[in-house]
Design an enzyme around this catalytic site. Structure first.
Site, mmCIF file in Angstrom:
data_model
loop_
_atom_site.group_PDB
_atom_site.id
_atom_site.type_symbol
_atom_site.label_atom_id
_atom_site.label_comp_id
_atom_site.label_asym_id
_atom_site.label_seq_id
_atom_site.Cartn_x
_atom_site.Cartn_y
_atom_site.Cartn_z
ATOM 1 N N ASP A 5 0.815 -1.210 0.000
ATOM 2 C CA ASP A 5 0.000 0.000 0.000
ATOM 3 C C ASP A 5 0.853 1.268 0.000
ATOM 4 O O ASP A 5 1.937 1.284 0.582
ATOM 5 C CB ASP A 5 -0.894 -0.028 1.257
ATOM 6 C CG ASP A 5 -2.011 0.995 1.169
ATOM 7 O OD1 ASP A 5 -2.299 1.494 0.063
ATOM 8 O OD2 ASP A 5 -2.588 1.300 2.228
ATOM 9 N N ASN B 98 1.348 3.320 -2.954
ATOM 10 C CA ASN B 98 1.921 3.700 -4.258
ATOM 11 C C ASN B 98 1.370 5.038 -4.746
ATOM 12 O O ASN B 98 2.096 5.864 -5.291
ATOM 13 C CB ASN B 98 1.599 2.638 -5.320
ATOM 14 C CG ASN B 98 2.168 1.280 -4.972
ATOM 15 O OD1 ASN B 98 3.049 1.176 -4.142
ATOM 16 N ND2 ASN B 98 1.645 0.242 -5.605
ATOM 17 N N TRP C 287 2.812 7.945 -2.793
ATOM 18 C CA TRP C 287 4.231 8.113 -3.171
ATOM 19 C C TRP C 287 4.320 8.936 -4.465
ATOM 20 O O TRP C 287 5.125 9.853 -4.585
ATOM 21 C CB TRP C 287 4.847 6.730 -3.370
ATOM 22 C CG TRP C 287 6.311 6.704 -3.675
ATOM 23 C CD1 TRP C 287 7.346 6.603 -2.784
ATOM 24 C CD2 TRP C 287 6.922 6.764 -4.983
ATOM 25 N NE1 TRP C 287 8.545 6.586 -3.440
ATOM 26 C CE2 TRP C 287 8.320 6.693 -4.794
ATOM 27 C CE3 TRP C 287 6.422 6.875 -6.282
ATOM 28 C CZ2 TRP C 287 9.216 6.722 -5.852
ATOM 29 C CZ3 TRP C 287 7.315 6.913 -7.339
ATOM 30 C CH2 TRP C 287 8.703 6.835 -7.116
ATOM 31 N N HIS D 287 2.785 2.883 -9.003
ATOM 32 C CA HIS D 287 2.675 1.418 -9.103
ATOM 33 C C HIS D 287 3.945 0.821 -9.725
ATOM 34 O O HIS D 287 4.370 -0.267 -9.334
ATOM 35 C CB HIS D 287 1.439 1.029 -9.916
ATOM 36 C CG HIS D 287 0.160 1.444 -9.245
ATOM 37 N ND1 HIS D 287 -0.101 1.174 -7.924
ATOM 38 C CD2 HIS D 287 -0.916 2.135 -9.700
ATOM 39 C CE1 HIS D 287 -1.292 1.667 -7.594
ATOM 40 N NE2 HIS D 287 -1.799 2.254 -8.651
ATOM 41 N N SER E 84 -7.084 -5.990 -5.787
ATOM 42 C CA SER E 84 -8.205 -6.525 -5.005
ATOM 43 C C SER E 84 -9.498 -6.508 -5.817
ATOM 44 O O SER E 84 -9.584 -5.833 -6.858
ATOM 45 C CB SER E 84 -8.398 -5.692 -3.730
ATOM 46 O OG SER E 84 -9.006 -4.461 -4.054
ATOM 47 N N ASN F 101 -10.472 -3.010 -6.338
ATOM 48 C CA ASN F 101 -9.649 -2.107 -7.148
ATOM 49 C C ASN F 101 -10.232 -1.817 -8.538
ATOM 50 O O ASN F 101 -9.779 -0.904 -9.219
ATOM 51 C CB ASN F 101 -8.213 -2.647 -7.282
ATOM 52 C CG ASN F 101 -7.385 -2.524 -6.014
ATOM 53 O OD1 ASN F 101 -6.461 -3.297 -5.778
ATOM 54 N ND2 ASN F 101 -7.698 -1.538 -5.169
HETATM 55 C C1 FPP Z 1 -2.144 -0.016 -3.268
HETATM 56 O O1 FPP Z 1 -1.606 1.302 -3.196
HETATM 57 C C2 FPP Z 1 -1.548 -0.732 -4.407
HETATM 58 C C3 FPP Z 1 -2.270 -1.296 -5.413
HETATM 59 C C4 FPP Z 1 -3.731 -1.271 -5.469
HETATM 60 C C5 FPP Z 1 -1.593 -1.956 -6.566
HETATM 61 C C6 FPP Z 1 -0.355 -2.736 -6.217
HETATM 62 C C7 FPP Z 1 0.313 -3.086 -7.488
HETATM 63 C C8 FPP Z 1 1.643 -3.092 -7.685
HETATM 64 C C9 FPP Z 1 2.648 -2.822 -6.608
HETATM 65 C C10 FPP Z 1 2.203 -3.408 -9.024
HETATM 66 C C11 FPP Z 1 1.965 -4.858 -9.332
HETATM 67 C C12 FPP Z 1 3.019 -5.452 -10.103
HETATM 68 C C13 FPP Z 1 3.950 -6.296 -9.615
HETATM 69 C C14 FPP Z 1 4.947 -6.836 -10.541
HETATM 70 C C15 FPP Z 1 4.009 -6.698 -8.186
HETATM 71 P P1 FPP Z 1 -2.549 2.531 -3.468
HETATM 72 O O2 FPP Z 1 -2.550 2.816 -4.929
HETATM 73 O O3 FPP Z 1 -3.908 2.272 -2.890
HETATM 74 O O4 FPP Z 1 -1.819 3.680 -2.694
HETATM 75 P P2 FPP Z 1 -2.509 4.939 -1.990
HETATM 76 O O5 FPP Z 1 -3.297 4.393 -0.825
HETATM 77 O O6 FPP Z 1 -1.334 5.751 -1.557
HETATM 78 O O7 FPP Z 1 -3.355 5.625 -3.016
#
Ligand code: FPP
Length: 239
Positions: A20, A22, A25, A37, A65, A68
């Site tokens: 969590d 991304n 960030w 991501h 998820s 998502n």
């Molecule tokens: C949650 O952070 C993250 C996700 C919903 C996506 C995770 C996907 C990846 C890390 C890439 C997948 C690919 C590989 C190769 C593992 P968020 O976007 O909800 O963050 P935020 O809460 O700061 O908005």
């Protein structure tokens, strides 16, 4: 085997991570969420390699998820592209990396191309030892419902009786069938929620919440989480 977090204790055999933070960030840097991501995918590579060097047998990550799908088309497409790229590379480097892949979730909603990559990665890696479980279109409640449905269908077909159902048998219908429950679940980014992740499997897991965004998560953060896990374990282990 390297030891971590504590110089004498081995790491947990199964670690699960909610990747969590991304989006935040990326926002902090004035970048599109997809860039967050992409940085998250790099972080995953780094941490997966580190887990392997520590001797962790199973790493389960929440990549997408069931909730998502509510995100923008652009963001969803960006995450799917990253997964495709990662799996294409993993398939190329299969013999070098020797990682076994499993996928938790209803893959039928993914593109046919991504579904095929998942199946190929799973089938071609089945004999390796260190295992990565990708949760894709995954929800803990959804997993339990699909397991209950499978069991109900077997009862309706006369193959099982309702009284056959035990916790042990129910586990056979989960995506995680045959895999030990995670001892440690890590959620970075400062949020303190379970968010529908491994609801059944984390019944006895230690949760470690950390104030770092996933793209900034380093092997040192993992050491810290494992040290915290050992501290809790040692406190309660003697009783
Ligand atoms: C949650 O952070 C993250 C996700 C919903 C996506 C995770 C996907 C990846 C890390 C890439 C997948 C690919 C590989 C190769 C593992 P968020 O976007 O909800 O963050 P935020 O809460 O700061 O908005």
């Amino acid at each position: 085997m390297a030891l971590s977090g504590n110089e004498t204790l081995p790491p947990p055999q199964h670690i699960a991570i909610i990747m969590d933070g991304n989006g935040r960030w990326a926002k902090q840097r004035g970048l599109p969420r997809t860039a967050g991501h992409a940085a998250g995918a790099e972080s995953f590579r780094r941490i997966a390699n580190y887990c392997r060097s520590l001797g962790v047998r199973y790493l389960t990550v929440y990549a997408f998820s069931t909730e998502n799908w509510k995100r923008s088309q652009e963001e969803i497409a960006g995450i799917m592209r990253l997964l495709r790229r990662y799996l294409e590379e993993a398939l190329q480097d299969m013999e070098k990396n020797r990682v076994r892949f499993r996928f938790f979730g209803d893959l039928s909603r993914l593109s046919p191309a991504l579904q095929k990559l998942c199946l190929d990665a799973q089938n071609r890696s089945s004999e390796y030892d260190v295992q990565v479980n990708f949760c894709l279109n995954y929800g803990g409640r959804d997993e339990i419902v699909q397991a209950a449905r499978q069991f109900a269908l077997q009862v309706a077909a006369g193959e099982r009786k309702p009284e056959d159902l035990t916790e042990d048998l129910f586990e056979h219908y989960l995506y995680s069938a045959g895999i030990p429950d995670p001892e440690l679940v890590i959620r970075p980014s400062g949020e303190k929620r379970v968010s529908n992740f491994l609801l059944w499997q984390s019944a006895y897991s230690e949760y470690v919440f950390m104030n770092v965004l996933w793209p900034d998560f380093t092997p040192e953060h993992l050491d810290e989480a494992i040290a915290e896990y050992h501290r809790r374990n040692r406190r309660f282990g003697g009783t």
